[in-house]
Design a protein around this motif. Sequence first.
Motif, PDB file in Angstrom:
ATOM      1  N   VAL A   1      -3.688  40.410  42.410  1.00  0.00           N
ATOM      2  CA  VAL A   1      -5.071  40.876  42.302  1.00  0.00           C
ATOM      3  C   VAL A   1      -5.473  41.576  43.594  1.00  0.00           C
ATOM      4  CG1 VAL A   1      -7.478  40.177  41.973  1.00  0.00           C
ATOM      5  CG2 VAL A   1      -5.676  38.988  40.722  1.00  0.00           C
ATOM      6  N   ALA A   2      -5.984  42.791  43.445  1.00  0.00           N
ATOM      7  CA  ALA A   2      -6.530  43.544  44.575  1.00  0.00           C
ATOM      8  C   ALA A   2      -8.057  43.465  44.477  1.00  0.00           C
ATOM      9  CB  ALA A   2      -6.073  44.990  44.532  1.00  0.00           C
ATOM     10  N   THR A   3      -8.715  43.048  45.551  1.00  0.00           N
ATOM     11  CA  THR A   3     -10.160  42.866  45.563  1.00  0.00           C
ATOM     12  C   THR A   3     -10.786  43.804  46.581  1.00  0.00           C
ATOM     13  OG1 THR A   3      -9.839  40.538  44.981  1.00  0.00           O
ATOM     14  CG2 THR A   3     -12.013  41.153  45.809  1.00  0.00           C
ATOM     15  N   TYR A   4     -11.861  44.460  46.163  1.00  0.00           N
ATOM     16  CA  TYR A   4     -12.534  45.458  46.993  1.00  0.00           C
ATOM     17  C   TYR A   4     -14.033  45.211  47.074  1.00  0.00           C
ATOM     18  CZ  TYR A   4      -8.433  48.487  46.981  1.00  0.00           C
ATOM     19  OH  TYR A   4      -7.182  49.009  47.175  1.00  0.00           O
ATOM     20  N   ALA A   5     -14.595  45.538  48.233  1.00  0.00           N
ATOM     21  CA  ALA A   5     -16.047  45.625  48.396  1.00  0.00           C
ATOM     22  C   ALA A   5     -16.414  47.087  48.221  1.00  0.00           C
ATOM     23  CB  ALA A   5     -16.466  45.144  49.780  1.00  0.00           C
ATOM     24  N   TYR A   6     -17.526  47.335  47.536  1.00  0.00           N
ATOM     25  CA  TYR A   6     -18.015  48.713  47.392  1.00  0.00           C
ATOM     26  C   TYR A   6     -19.468  48.768  47.841  1.00  0.00           C
ATOM     27  CZ  TYR A   6     -20.601  47.431  43.144  1.00  0.00           C
ATOM     28  OH  TYR A   6     -21.481  46.862  42.265  1.00  0.00           O
TER      29      TYR A   6
ATOM     30  N   TYR B   1      -9.004  44.165  40.655  1.00  0.00           N
ATOM     31  CA  TYR B   1      -8.047  44.678  39.678  1.00  0.00           C
ATOM     32  C   TYR B   1      -6.909  43.684  39.548  1.00  0.00           C
ATOM     33  CZ  TYR B   1      -5.073  47.693  36.977  1.00  0.00           C
ATOM     34  OH  TYR B   1      -4.297  48.204  35.962  1.00  0.00           O
ATOM     35  N   ASP B   2      -6.693  43.195  38.328  1.00  0.00           N
ATOM     36  CA  ASP B   2      -5.626  42.237  38.020  1.00  0.00           C
ATOM     37  C   ASP B   2      -4.438  43.019  37.477  1.00  0.00           C
ATOM     38  OD1 ASP B   2      -3.925  40.462  36.504  1.00  0.00           O
ATOM     39  OD2 ASP B   2      -5.517  38.974  36.656  1.00  0.00           O
ATOM     40  N   ARG B   3      -3.347  43.021  38.219  1.00  0.00           N
ATOM     41  CA  ARG B   3      -2.170  43.786  37.809  1.00  0.00           C
ATOM     42  C   ARG B   3      -1.546  43.233  36.529  1.00  0.00           C
ATOM     43  NH1 ARG B   3      -2.044  43.710  43.440  1.00  0.00           N
ATOM     44  NH2 ARG B   3      -1.784  45.736  44.444  1.00  0.00           N
ATOM     45  N   ALA B   4      -1.571  41.920  36.323  1.00  0.00           N
ATOM     46  CA  ALA B   4      -0.938  41.318  35.146  1.00  0.00           C
ATOM     47  C   ALA B   4      -1.628  41.751  33.857  1.00  0.00           C
ATOM     48  CB  ALA B   4      -0.938  39.791  35.261  1.00  0.00           C
ATOM     49  N   SER B   5      -2.966  41.812  33.884  1.00  0.00           N
ATOM     50  CA  SER B   5      -3.703  42.186  32.676  1.00  0.00           C
ATOM     51  C   SER B   5      -4.096  43.662  32.668  1.00  0.00           C
ATOM     52  CB  SER B   5      -4.967  41.334  32.544  1.00  0.00           C
ATOM     53  OG  SER B   5      -5.877  41.625  33.598  1.00  0.00           O
ATOM     54  N   SER B   6      -3.863  44.358  33.785  1.00  0.00           N
ATOM     55  CA  SER B   6      -4.258  45.769  33.944  1.00  0.00           C
ATOM     56  C   SER B   6      -5.759  45.971  33.706  1.00  0.00           C
ATOM     57  CB  SER B   6      -3.459  46.674  33.001  1.00  0.00           C
ATOM     58  OG  SER B   6      -2.091  46.581  33.297  1.00  0.00           O
ATOM     59  N   LYS B   7      -6.565  45.026  34.214  1.00  0.00           N
ATOM     60  CA  LYS B   7      -8.007  45.095  34.017  1.00  0.00           C
ATOM     61  C   LYS B   7      -8.750  45.101  35.343  1.00  0.00           C
ATOM     62  CE  LYS B   7      -8.205  43.240  29.458  1.00  0.00           C
ATOM     63  NZ  LYS B   7      -8.543  44.291  28.588  1.00  0.00           N
ATOM     64  N   ALA B   8      -9.767  45.960  35.407  1.00  0.00           N
ATOM     65  CA  ALA B   8     -10.705  45.979  36.528  1.00  0.00           C
ATOM     66  C   ALA B   8     -11.940  45.192  36.101  1.00  0.00           C
ATOM     67  CB  ALA B   8     -11.084  47.411  36.869  1.00  0.00           C
ATOM     68  N   THR B   9     -12.424  44.319  36.981  1.00  0.00           N
ATOM     69  CA  THR B   9     -13.579  43.495  36.636  1.00  0.00           C
ATOM     70  C   THR B   9     -14.583  43.447  37.785  1.00  0.00           C
ATOM     71  OG1 THR B   9     -12.454  41.504  37.428  1.00  0.00           O
ATOM     72  CG2 THR B   9     -12.298  41.963  35.074  1.00  0.00           C
ATOM     73  N   MET B  10     -15.835  43.213  37.413  1.00  0.00           N
ATOM     74  CA  MET B  10     -16.906  43.015  38.374  1.00  0.00           C
ATOM     75  C   MET B  10     -16.861  41.558  38.825  1.00  0.00           C
ATOM     76  SD  MET B  10     -19.714  43.994  39.926  1.00  0.00           S
ATOM     77  CE  MET B  10     -20.040  45.510  39.090  1.00  0.00           C
TER      78      MET B  10
ATOM     79  N   GLY C   1     -19.250  51.034  37.843  1.00  0.00           N
ATOM     80  CA  GLY C   1     -18.350  51.680  36.883  1.00  0.00           C
ATOM     81  C   GLY C   1     -17.437  52.688  37.535  1.00  0.00           C
ATOM     82  N   GLN C   2     -17.975  53.459  38.484  1.00  0.00           N
ATOM     83  CA  GLN C   2     -17.162  54.431  39.201  1.00  0.00           C
ATOM     84  C   GLN C   2     -16.096  53.737  40.044  1.00  0.00           C
ATOM     85  OE1 GLN C   2     -17.087  57.744  39.003  1.00  0.00           O
ATOM     86  NE2 GLN C   2     -18.763  57.886  37.533  1.00  0.00           N
ATOM     87  N   MET C   3     -16.450  52.604  40.658  1.00  0.00           N
ATOM     88  CA  MET C   3     -15.479  51.875  41.471  1.00  0.00           C
ATOM     89  C   MET C   3     -14.382  51.278  40.606  1.00  0.00           C
ATOM     90  SD  MET C   3     -14.558  51.169  44.482  1.00  0.00           S
ATOM     91  CE  MET C   3     -12.913  50.498  44.646  1.00  0.00           C
ATOM     92  N   MET C   4     -14.740  50.739  39.440  1.00  0.00           N
ATOM     93  CA  MET C   4     -13.709  50.189  38.556  1.00  0.00           C
ATOM     94  C   MET C   4     -12.808  51.293  38.027  1.00  0.00           C
ATOM     95  SD  MET C   4     -15.446  46.893  36.713  1.00  0.00           S
ATOM     96  CE  MET C   4     -16.995  47.629  36.232  1.00  0.00           C
ATOM     97  N   ALA C   5     -13.353  52.483  37.746  1.00  0.00           N
ATOM     98  CA  ALA C   5     -12.521  53.621  37.340  1.00  0.00           C
ATOM     99  C   ALA C   5     -11.578  54.013  38.474  1.00  0.00           C
ATOM    100  CB  ALA C   5     -13.398  54.797  36.934  1.00  0.00           C
TER     101      ALA C   5
END
Length: 77
Positions: free
Chosen positions: A13-18, A31-40, A53-57
């Motif tokens: 999991v890669a975690t970012y502050a925006y 972003y969870d690499r195993a599930s390929s999902k970006a989450t808030m 939404g722009q950051m998750m994209a």
Amino acid sequence: MLKFEKISDDGNVATYAYHPGGSGAPGTVAYDRASSKATMVEKSPDEDGMSAGQMMACLRRMASAGDFKQSGTVTWY
């Protein structure tokens, strides 16, 4: 526009502050690499209705490229 920086990346999991507007109070997305999902994880109190939404994209684009950047800027119009 927003600015972001990587908080952590454990390989799964890669975690970012925006920061909406480039200097707003931070929110957190992951972003969870195993599930390929970006989450808030935590919405910025300065959220403008677009930044999260722009950051998750952006996370999905970085995952596709295989390059999770340390920091950067996202702009849109």
